[in-house]
Enzyme design. Structure first.
Site, PDB file in Angstrom:
ATOM      1  N   ASN A   2       0.839  -1.218   0.000  1.00  0.00           N
ATOM      2  CA  ASN A   2       0.000   0.000   0.000  1.00  0.00           C
ATOM      3  C   ASN A   2       0.865   1.255   0.000  1.00  0.00           C
ATOM      4  O   ASN A   2       0.537   2.231  -0.670  1.00  0.00           O
ATOM      5  CB  ASN A   2      -0.948   0.002   1.201  1.00  0.00           C
ATOM      6  CG  ASN A   2      -2.166  -0.849   0.948  1.00  0.00           C
ATOM      7  OD1 ASN A   2      -3.030  -0.471   0.157  1.00  0.00           O
ATOM      8  ND2 ASN A   2      -2.233  -2.012   1.579  1.00  0.00           N
TER       9      ASN A   2
ATOM     10  N   MET B  52       0.659  -2.401  12.369  1.00  0.00           N
ATOM     11  CA  MET B  52       0.003  -3.406  13.215  1.00  0.00           C
ATOM     12  C   MET B  52       0.057  -3.083  14.712  1.00  0.00           C
ATOM     13  O   MET B  52       0.194  -3.982  15.535  1.00  0.00           O
ATOM     14  CB  MET B  52       0.614  -4.790  12.947  1.00  0.00           C
ATOM     15  CG  MET B  52       0.526  -5.252  11.505  1.00  0.00           C
ATOM     16  SD  MET B  52      -1.145  -5.184  10.833  1.00  0.00           S
ATOM     17  CE  MET B  52      -1.790  -6.689  11.558  1.00  0.00           C
TER      18      MET B  52
ATOM     19  N   LEU C 169      -3.276   2.269  18.436  1.00  0.00           N
ATOM     20  CA  LEU C 169      -2.840   3.567  18.964  1.00  0.00           C
ATOM     21  C   LEU C 169      -3.741   3.994  20.120  1.00  0.00           C
ATOM     22  O   LEU C 169      -4.932   3.700  20.138  1.00  0.00           O
ATOM     23  CB  LEU C 169      -2.869   4.592  17.833  1.00  0.00           C
ATOM     24  CG  LEU C 169      -1.893   4.249  16.694  1.00  0.00           C
ATOM     25  CD1 LEU C 169      -2.266   4.969  15.415  1.00  0.00           C
ATOM     26  CD2 LEU C 169      -0.453   4.556  17.096  1.00  0.00           C
TER      27      LEU C 169
ATOM     28  N   ASN D 136      -6.716   5.082   7.825  1.00  0.00           N
ATOM     29  CA  ASN D 136      -6.307   3.674   7.919  1.00  0.00           C
ATOM     30  C   ASN D 136      -6.952   2.900   6.789  1.00  0.00           C
ATOM     31  O   ASN D 136      -8.039   3.255   6.327  1.00  0.00           O
ATOM     32  CB  ASN D 136      -6.769   3.092   9.260  1.00  0.00           C
ATOM     33  CG  ASN D 136      -6.384   1.622   9.416  1.00  0.00           C
ATOM     34  OD1 ASN D 136      -5.233   1.241   9.170  1.00  0.00           O
ATOM     35  ND2 ASN D 136      -7.335   0.778   9.805  1.00  0.00           N
TER      36      ASN D 136
ATOM     37  N   HIS E  36      -8.389  -0.918   5.831  1.00  0.00           N
ATOM     38  CA  HIS E  36      -8.790  -2.185   6.438  1.00  0.00           C
ATOM     39  C   HIS E  36      -9.285  -3.124   5.337  1.00  0.00           C
ATOM     40  O   HIS E  36     -10.051  -2.699   4.468  1.00  0.00           O
ATOM     41  CB  HIS E  36      -9.897  -1.935   7.464  1.00  0.00           C
ATOM     42  CG  HIS E  36     -10.344  -3.187   8.134  1.00  0.00           C
ATOM     43  ND1 HIS E  36      -9.602  -3.803   9.126  1.00  0.00           N
ATOM     44  CD2 HIS E  36     -11.433  -3.979   7.936  1.00  0.00           C
ATOM     45  CE1 HIS E  36     -10.222  -4.901   9.513  1.00  0.00           C
ATOM     46  NE2 HIS E  36     -11.329  -5.027   8.812  1.00  0.00           N
TER      47      HIS E  36
ATOM     48  N   ALA F 243     -10.608   6.614  14.296  1.00  0.00           N
ATOM     49  CA  ALA F 243     -11.284   7.034  15.518  1.00  0.00           C
ATOM     50  C   ALA F 243     -10.799   6.116  16.629  1.00  0.00           C
ATOM     51  O   ALA F 243     -10.103   5.127  16.376  1.00  0.00           O
ATOM     52  CB  ALA F 243     -12.794   6.924  15.344  1.00  0.00           C
ATOM     53  N   GLU F 244     -11.182   6.466  17.863  1.00  0.00           N
ATOM     54  CA  GLU F 244     -10.655   5.662  18.964  1.00  0.00           C
ATOM     55  C   GLU F 244     -11.106   4.204  18.880  1.00  0.00           C
ATOM     56  O   GLU F 244     -10.336   3.299  19.175  1.00  0.00           O
ATOM     57  CB  GLU F 244     -11.033   6.278  20.317  1.00  0.00           C
ATOM     58  CG  GLU F 244     -10.125   5.727  21.403  1.00  0.00           C
ATOM     59  CD  GLU F 244     -10.269   6.415  22.744  1.00  0.00           C
ATOM     60  OE1 GLU F 244     -10.852   7.513  22.800  1.00  0.00           O
ATOM     61  OE2 GLU F 244      -9.810   5.818  23.739  1.00  0.00           O
TER      62      GLU F 244
ATOM     63  N   VAL G  19     -11.369   0.863  17.282  1.00  0.00           N
ATOM     64  CA  VAL G  19     -10.544   0.258  16.229  1.00  0.00           C
ATOM     65  C   VAL G  19     -11.420  -0.096  15.019  1.00  0.00           C
ATOM     66  O   VAL G  19     -12.479  -0.712  15.171  1.00  0.00           O
ATOM     67  CB  VAL G  19      -9.815  -1.002  16.763  1.00  0.00           C
ATOM     68  CG1 VAL G  19      -9.057  -1.689  15.634  1.00  0.00           C
ATOM     69  CG2 VAL G  19      -8.847  -0.610  17.877  1.00  0.00           C
TER      70      VAL G  19
END
Ligand code: GRF
Length: 202
Positions: A13, A91, A94, A108, A110, A142-143, A145
């Site tokens: 990526n 991986m 955060l 991100n 996914h 966002a917080e 996951v």
């Protein structure tokens, strides 16, 4: 916009993002200026070096806690004057503190059609669920996951007899077009995050 890409592995990526932003006549609003890996000696670092991009290894093993690791990450990003962070196969989870500092500025990718199949083993879940369509999602971080507002999705068929490997390969092909598209939307401020759940499109 000055972009950092965070990786942990092969970096296909990352390569797609490099190719997009450096392509002649691409007129990209994004420039990748830093690649950070939490693992040494991964192929993604070699890809960055080949493209003449600064690299840094910040190993999570060198820090006592997630907070300390994230603080080191944040310090590197701010000292490089980074505007946008792309997580491309990074991986590590955060901390909420870090995520909120980069609200609306961190993307991100996914390998499933979110909000289905969150987590690290998306392809395995997809195959077990016997769904016939999968794909990839690029979203703001966002917080929660894999829970942020969705910027771009691309779908692929799931075939009978697919394995995690054959499916992963098909999904990666669309990841490589979806991620540059999403980065461009954010870097050119066509997609602006308001709250964790909503994007304003311009
Ligand atoms: C991709 O499948 C991405 O969706 C997931 O990790 C993988 C990274 O692959 N988060 P690569 O390192 O970009 O090849």
């Amino acid at each position: 916009k000055r972009v950092a890409v965070l990786i942990s592995g092969s970096g296909t990526n990352l390569q797609a993002l490099i190719d997009h932003t450096t392509e002649q006549n691409s007129n990209s609003s994004a420039e990748i200026v830093l690649v950070i890996s939490n693992k040494p000696n991964v192929q993604g670092l070699t890809r960055a070096e080949k493209a003449g991009i600064a690299t840094k290894v910040i190993s999570h093993k060198d820090y006592k806690s997630r907070d300390d690791f994230d603080e080191a990450l944040h310090a590197s990003l701010t000292s490089a004057g980074i505007d946008i962070v792309c997580l491309a196969g990074f991986m590590r989870i955060l901390t909420g503190g870090f995520v909120s500092k980069w609200h609306g500025k961190m993307l991100n990718i996914h390998p499933s059609l979110l909000p289905s199949f969150k987590g690290h083993n998306a392809h395995e879940q997809v195959i077990k669920a016997n769904v016939r369509i999968s794909g990839c999602t690029v979203h703001f971080v966002a917080e929660e996951v894999d829970g942020g507002a969705i910027i771009v999705q691309e779908s692929v068929p799931v075939y009978h007899g697919d394995t995690e490997e054959t499916l992963a390969e098909r999904v990666k092909k669309v990841e490589h077009t979806a991620f540059p598209k999403a980065l461009e939307l954010v870097a050119s401020e066509k997609a602006l995050l308001n709250s964790d759940a909503f994007i304003s499109w311009r």
